[in-house]
Scaffold this motif. Structure first.
Motif: not given
Length: 104
Positions: A53-57, A69-75, A101-102
């Motif tokens: 749910g956070k904007n990351c690099m 981009g925004e991490i949606i899911d980790v499987v 990222l901010p």
């Protein structure tokens, strides 16, 4: 004379087979380097799930530099990231760094 033409036919085939064998052997070298650099330990899914749910690099090992981009899911070892253009799946074995990222 027939022996020479037979040898001329076999030499290129033999060289072709050697090239294919060497390429298959070297295909997983980037993954081995990434695991060796991290001491053979892959990134934990629990750590990655903190960024959902956070904007990351996400910096990647030689695949494309970085994905923002925004991490949606980790499987399993797959990370789904929503970028500006599309959703992408990244293999966590190739992730070397995650930076939050901010907010926009």
């Amino acid at each position: 004379m027939e022996m020479i033409s037979w040898i001329n036919l076999c030499i290129p085939i033999f060289i072709f087979l050697i090239i294919i064998f060497v390429n298959k052997k070297n295909a997983d070298i980037p993954l081995k380097r990434a695991r060796k650099r991290r001491g053979g330990i892959k990134m934990s899914n629990e750590l990655i799930k903190k960024y959902i749910g956070k904007n990351c690099m996400l910096s990647t090992e030689g695949i494309g530099g970085a994905v923002i981009g925004e991490i949606i899911d980790v499987v399993d070892n797959w990370i789904e990231v929503k970028t500006k253009k599309e959703n992408q799946l990244l293999n966590s074995d190739y992730i070397t760094n995650i930076k939050e990222l901010p907010a926009k």
